[in-house]
Design an enzyme around this catalytic site. Structure first.
Site, short mmCIF file in Angstrom:
data_model
loop_
_atom_site.label_atom_id
_atom_site.label_comp_id
_atom_site.label_asym_id
_atom_site.label_seq_id
_atom_site.Cartn_x
_atom_site.Cartn_y
_atom_site.Cartn_z
CE LYS A 51 -2.06 -1.08 3.93
NZ LYS A 51 -1.57 -2.44 4.06
NE ARG A 98 -5.40 -1.20 9.14
CZ ARG A 98 -4.10 -0.91 8.66
NH1 ARG A 98 -4.09 0.27 8.20
NH2 ARG A 98 -3.33 -1.70 8.55
NE ARG A 123 5.89 -8.16 -1.45
CZ ARG A 123 4.93 -7.71 -2.31
NH1 ARG A 123 4.06 -6.67 -1.70
NH2 ARG A 123 4.90 -8.07 -3.36
NE ARG A 162 5.57 -0.83 10.06
CZ ARG A 162 4.40 -0.75 9.34
NH1 ARG A 162 4.70 -0.01 8.30
NH2 ARG A 162 3.44 -1.36 9.64
NE ARG A 202 1.39 -4.98 10.78
CZ ARG A 202 2.66 -5.00 10.32
NH1 ARG A 202 3.47 -5.55 10.73
NH2 ARG A 202 2.96 -4.37 9.00
P1 AP5 Z 1 4.42 -1.49 1.98
O1 AP5 Z 1 4.49 -0.86 0.71
O2 AP5 Z 1 5.01 -0.86 3.26
O3 AP5 Z 1 3.05 -2.41 2.22
P2 AP5 Z 1 1.79 -1.65 3.10
O4 AP5 Z 1 0.82 -2.45 2.42
O5 AP5 Z 1 1.75 -0.22 3.45
O6 AP5 Z 1 2.42 -2.53 4.41
P3 AP5 Z 1 2.28 -1.92 5.87
O7 AP5 Z 1 3.14 -2.81 6.58
O8 AP5 Z 1 2.76 -0.43 5.99
O9 AP5 Z 1 0.87 -2.36 6.26
P4 AP5 Z 1 0.02 -2.33 7.49
O10 AP5 Z 1 -1.55 -2.24 7.00
O11 AP5 Z 1 0.31 -3.49 8.84
O12 AP5 Z 1 0.60 -1.06 8.28
P5 AP5 Z 1 0.03 0.26 8.59
O13 AP5 Z 1 1.18 1.26 8.68
O14 AP5 Z 1 -1.03 0.65 7.45
O15 AP5 Z 1 5.55 -2.69 1.61
C1 AP5 Z 1 5.80 -3.58 2.65
C2 AP5 Z 1 7.36 -3.89 2.26
O16 AP5 Z 1 7.47 -4.68 1.10
C3 AP5 Z 1 8.33 -2.74 2.09
O17 AP5 Z 1 9.50 -3.14 2.68
C4 AP5 Z 1 8.30 -2.68 0.64
O18 AP5 Z 1 9.62 -2.21 0.30
C5 AP5 Z 1 8.28 -4.32 0.11
N1 AP5 Z 1 7.36 -4.30 -1.16
C6 AP5 Z 1 6.53 -3.39 -1.53
N2 AP5 Z 1 5.94 -3.85 -2.80
C7 AP5 Z 1 6.89 -4.81 -3.33
C8 AP5 Z 1 7.02 -5.55 -4.37
N3 AP5 Z 1 6.05 -5.33 -5.23
N4 AP5 Z 1 7.84 -6.67 -4.12
C9 AP5 Z 1 8.71 -6.55 -3.23
N5 AP5 Z 1 8.46 -6.03 -2.24
C10 AP5 Z 1 7.70 -5.11 -1.91
O19 AP5 Z 1 -0.77 0.18 10.14
C11 AP5 Z 1 0.32 -0.17 11.00
C12 AP5 Z 1 -0.77 -0.32 12.39
O20 AP5 Z 1 -1.23 1.25 12.46
C13 AP5 Z 1 -1.80 -1.23 12.33
O21 AP5 Z 1 -1.64 -2.42 12.67
C14 AP5 Z 1 -2.89 -0.39 13.66
O22 AP5 Z 1 -2.41 -0.59 14.70
C15 AP5 Z 1 -2.61 1.03 13.11
N6 AP5 Z 1 -3.57 1.68 12.17
C16 AP5 Z 1 -3.25 2.16 10.87
N7 AP5 Z 1 -4.37 2.62 10.14
C17 AP5 Z 1 -5.22 2.20 11.09
C18 AP5 Z 1 -6.68 2.37 11.02
N8 AP5 Z 1 -7.42 2.83 9.98
N9 AP5 Z 1 -7.59 2.03 11.93
C19 AP5 Z 1 -6.95 1.44 13.35
N10 AP5 Z 1 -5.43 1.26 13.42
C20 AP5 Z 1 -4.82 1.72 12.36
MG MG Z 2 1.82 1.21 4.69
#
Ligand code: AP5
Ligand code: MG
Length: 190
Positions: free
Chosen positions: A13, A88, A123, A133, A144
């Site tokens: 994402k 979410r 990943r 992280r 998660r």
């Molecule tokens: P990346 O692009 O970072 O993927 P992502 O989908 O953004 O993964 P996240 O780990 O950020 O997802 P998440 O939903 O758990 O975290 P969030 O911060 O939203 O890619 C991941 C890795 O893969 C990177 O190293 C990248 O370089 C690599 N990569 C990307 N594309 C690739 C490809 N094509 N091939 C190979 N490698 C690749 O949420 C974190 C926490 O915050 C949640 O658990 C929750 O506690 C809280 N939170 C956030 N939003 C909410 C909400 N709306 N409501 C309640 N709690 C929330």
């Molecule tokens: Mg993210």
């Protein structure tokens, strides 16, 4: 355009949101990034969010809805915004719907990035070695992913009923994935 980017943890994402926001020249907001920033700044929000993030649980709706409401009320979001990782829960989706309706706006497109669970996990474990992280541990990653399936997949079903969801294969290089996204976005604009 108002776009939502869905996908399990590690689906790409953040990687794709950056590219897509640049391409569409609209602002974007990752609620995860905003919460991590608040934590780094040691704000009350950041302190409250930290325990949920580290447990792989969702941060309570009212905290996250506040962050998004603030962003969407800024003048640069009048004509569009890309939201990564929000909504979410169904309650968040309803809050977003109410906000947009009040401003005579609507969601144009919901993109879902998909990838096999083994790839997502790999990943995030690779990222753990580089970025450190706090929620990229094997246990929290599994939690998660479970939370995504249980709490966020129903939100996608809610949008599916509105006919705005497009699922995109999130495997391959980031450039290959972006090309798939670009095609869907171009089609929906024409
Ligand atoms: P990346 O692009 O970072 O993927 P992502 O989908 O953004 O993964 P996240 O780990 O950020 O997802 P998440 O939903 O758990 O975290 P969030 O911060 O939203 O890619 C991941 C890795 O893969 C990177 O190293 C990248 O370089 C690599 N990569 C990307 N594309 C690739 C490809 N094509 N091939 C190979 N490698 C690749 O949420 C974190 C926490 O915050 C949640 O658990 C929750 O506690 C809280 N939170 C956030 N939003 C909410 C909400 N709306 N409501 C309640 N709690 C929330
Ligand atoms: Mg993210």
């Amino acid at each position: 355009m108002f776009l939502l980017l869905f996908g399990a943890p590690g689906a790409g994402k953040g990687t794709q949101a950056q590219r897509l926001a640049d391409f569409l020249e609209i602002p974007h907001l990752s609620t995860g990034d905003a919460l991590r920033q608040a934590r780094q700044d040691d704000t009350p929000l950041g302190r409250k969010a930290a325990e949920f993030i580290d447990a792989g649980q969702l941060v309570p709706d009212e905290l996250v809805v506040g962050v998004v409401g603030e962003k969407l009320s800024q003048p640069d979001c009048t004509d569009g915004c890309l939201l990564d990782g929000f909504p979410r829960t169904l309650a968040q989706a309803q809050a977003l719907g109410a906000h947009l309706q009040e401003n005579s706006q609507q969601i144009d497109l919901v993109l879902e990035l998909t990838a096999p669970e083994e790839e997502l996990t790999l990943r995030m474990l690779q990222r753990a070695c580089i970025e450190g992280r706090s929620d990229d541990t094997p246990e929290t990653i599994a939690q998660r992913i479970e939370v995504y399936c249980n709490e966020t997949m129903p939100v996608l079903d809610y949008y599916r009923q509105q006919g705005v969801v497009h699922s995109i294969d999130g495997t391959g290089t980031p450039t290959e994935v972006f090309e798939r996204i670009r095609q869907v976005v171009e089609k929906s604009r024409s």
